[in-house]
Design a protein around this motif. Structure first.
Motif, short mmCIF file in Angstrom:
data_model
loop_
_atom_site.label_atom_id
_atom_site.label_comp_id
_atom_site.label_asym_id
_atom_site.label_seq_id
_atom_site.Cartn_x
_atom_site.Cartn_y
_atom_site.Cartn_z
N HIS A 9 0.79 -1.09 -0.03
CA HIS A 9 0.00 -0.12 -0.13
C HIS A 9 0.79 1.34 0.04
CE1 HIS A 9 -4.05 -1.27 0.18
NE2 HIS A 9 -3.82 -2.33 0.97
N GLN A 10 1.99 1.26 0.66
CA GLN A 10 2.97 2.22 0.70
C GLN A 10 3.50 2.60 -0.33
OE1 GLN A 10 5.38 1.43 4.29
NE2 GLN A 10 4.26 3.30 5.33
N LEU A 11 3.74 1.31 -1.15
CA LEU A 11 4.52 1.39 -2.69
C LEU A 11 3.48 2.22 -3.41
CD1 LEU A 11 6.75 0.84 -4.54
CD2 LEU A 11 5.76 -1.77 -4.65
N VAL A 12 2.43 1.58 -3.69
CA VAL A 12 1.24 2.11 -4.59
C VAL A 12 1.02 3.61 -4.28
CG1 VAL A 12 -1.09 1.71 -5.16
CG2 VAL A 12 0.42 -0.10 -5.27
N ALA A 13 1.21 4.15 -3.00
CA ALA A 13 0.92 5.37 -2.60
C ALA A 13 2.16 6.12 -3.44
CB ALA A 13 0.75 5.68 -1.40
N ILE A 20 -2.62 -2.06 -6.47
CA ILE A 20 -1.85 -2.95 -5.66
C ILE A 20 -2.53 -4.62 -6.24
CG2 ILE A 20 -4.01 -3.40 -4.25
CD1 ILE A 20 -1.81 -3.54 -1.87
N GLU A 21 -3.32 -4.52 -6.88
CA GLU A 21 -3.77 -6.01 -7.65
C GLU A 21 -2.77 -6.49 -8.54
OE1 GLU A 21 -7.52 -3.68 -6.35
OE2 GLU A 21 -5.88 -3.10 -7.51
N ALA A 22 -2.10 -5.60 -9.12
CA ALA A 22 -0.97 -6.03 -9.99
C ALA A 22 0.30 -6.70 -9.49
CB ALA A 22 -0.57 -4.87 -10.90
N TYR A 23 0.47 -5.84 -8.20
CA TYR A 23 1.65 -6.50 -7.25
C TYR A 23 1.10 -7.88 -6.72
CZ TYR A 23 3.85 -2.08 -7.96
OH TYR A 23 4.59 -0.96 -8.32
N PHE A 24 -0.11 -8.07 -6.28
CA PHE A 24 -0.49 -9.28 -5.89
C PHE A 24 -0.50 -10.27 -6.84
CE2 PHE A 24 -2.83 -7.00 -2.06
CZ PHE A 24 -1.91 -7.40 -1.29
N PHE A 25 -1.04 -10.13 -8.12
CA PHE A 25 -0.77 -10.92 -9.13
C PHE A 25 0.45 -11.46 -9.72
CE2 PHE A 25 -0.32 -11.68 -13.76
CZ PHE A 25 -1.27 -12.55 -13.80
N VAL A 26 1.50 -10.52 -9.63
CA VAL A 26 2.70 -10.91 -10.02
C VAL A 26 3.48 -11.98 -8.90
CG1 VAL A 26 5.39 -10.14 -10.25
CG2 VAL A 26 3.32 -9.01 -11.49
N ARG A 27 3.11 -11.57 -7.77
CA ARG A 27 3.78 -12.34 -6.41
C ARG A 27 3.04 -13.74 -6.62
NH1 ARG A 27 0.44 -11.56 -1.38
NH2 ARG A 27 -0.90 -12.67 -2.67
N ASP A 28 1.58 -13.69 -6.99
CA ASP A 28 0.96 -15.21 -7.09
C ASP A 28 1.73 -15.87 -8.44
OD1 ASP A 28 -0.44 -14.57 -4.84
OD2 ASP A 28 -2.14 -14.07 -5.94
N ALA A 29 1.96 -15.10 -9.51
CA ALA A 29 2.42 -15.83 -10.70
C ALA A 29 3.97 -16.31 -10.22
CB ALA A 29 2.55 -14.71 -11.64
N LEU A 30 4.62 -15.80 -9.23
CA LEU A 30 5.89 -16.27 -8.81
C LEU A 30 5.62 -17.69 -8.34
CD1 LEU A 30 8.97 -16.14 -8.53
CD2 LEU A 30 8.63 -14.84 -6.33
#
Length: 143
Positions: A9-13, A20-30
């Protein structure tokens, strides 16, 4: 998990290019890559596991391919549209996301890794539209 979410959340701000969904998606893809792209098999010997999935290393190109497969599995023919909705229009965007996560300590990189390894790995239209296949095992057959 709460610390990770707070950090994201801090990063996206600070960097509003991707939600943030894009970050969670990349993490899940890993995680998907470690589980399904035979990466864990190279660390297994018989029944012993020498390293956990989090310790496996992917190149930028391998992660881009894992993201492509994961997106197609998750979103089907809508994959490119979902990614575009998140501001992701090229594999370079995956690099932006990964290196932002590296910067805040949520991902790691090796000395050989470069941000440029994510550039021009594939073109989105053919990778997500033309190469999409409907797997017959996933489609319910009508009798």
């Amino acid at each position: 998990m709460a610390d990770e979410t707070f950090a994201l959340h801090q990063l996206v701000a600070r960097d509003r290019r991707y939600p943030i969904e894009a970050y969670f998606f990349v993490r899940d893809a890993l995680s998907y890559a470690a589980d399904s792209m035979e990466l864990s098999n190279q660390y297994r010997h018989e029944t012993e596991v020498y390293e956990s999935a989090e310790e496996h290393h992917l190149t930028g190109q391998q992660l881009c391919e894992a993201i492509r497969e994961f997106a197609l599995n998750q979103f089907g023919l809508m994959a490119r549209i979902v990614l575009k909705n998140w501001g992701i229009v090229s594999t370079s965007c995956f690099g932006d996301i990964v290196y932002n996560m590296i910067e805040i300590g949520l991902m790691k990189k090796s000395d050989q890794d470069r941000r440029s390894h994510f550039n021009d790995v594939y073109e989105f239209e053919p990778a997500f539209d033309e190469q999409f296949e409907i797997c017959s095992s996933l489609v319910k057959r009508r009798v």
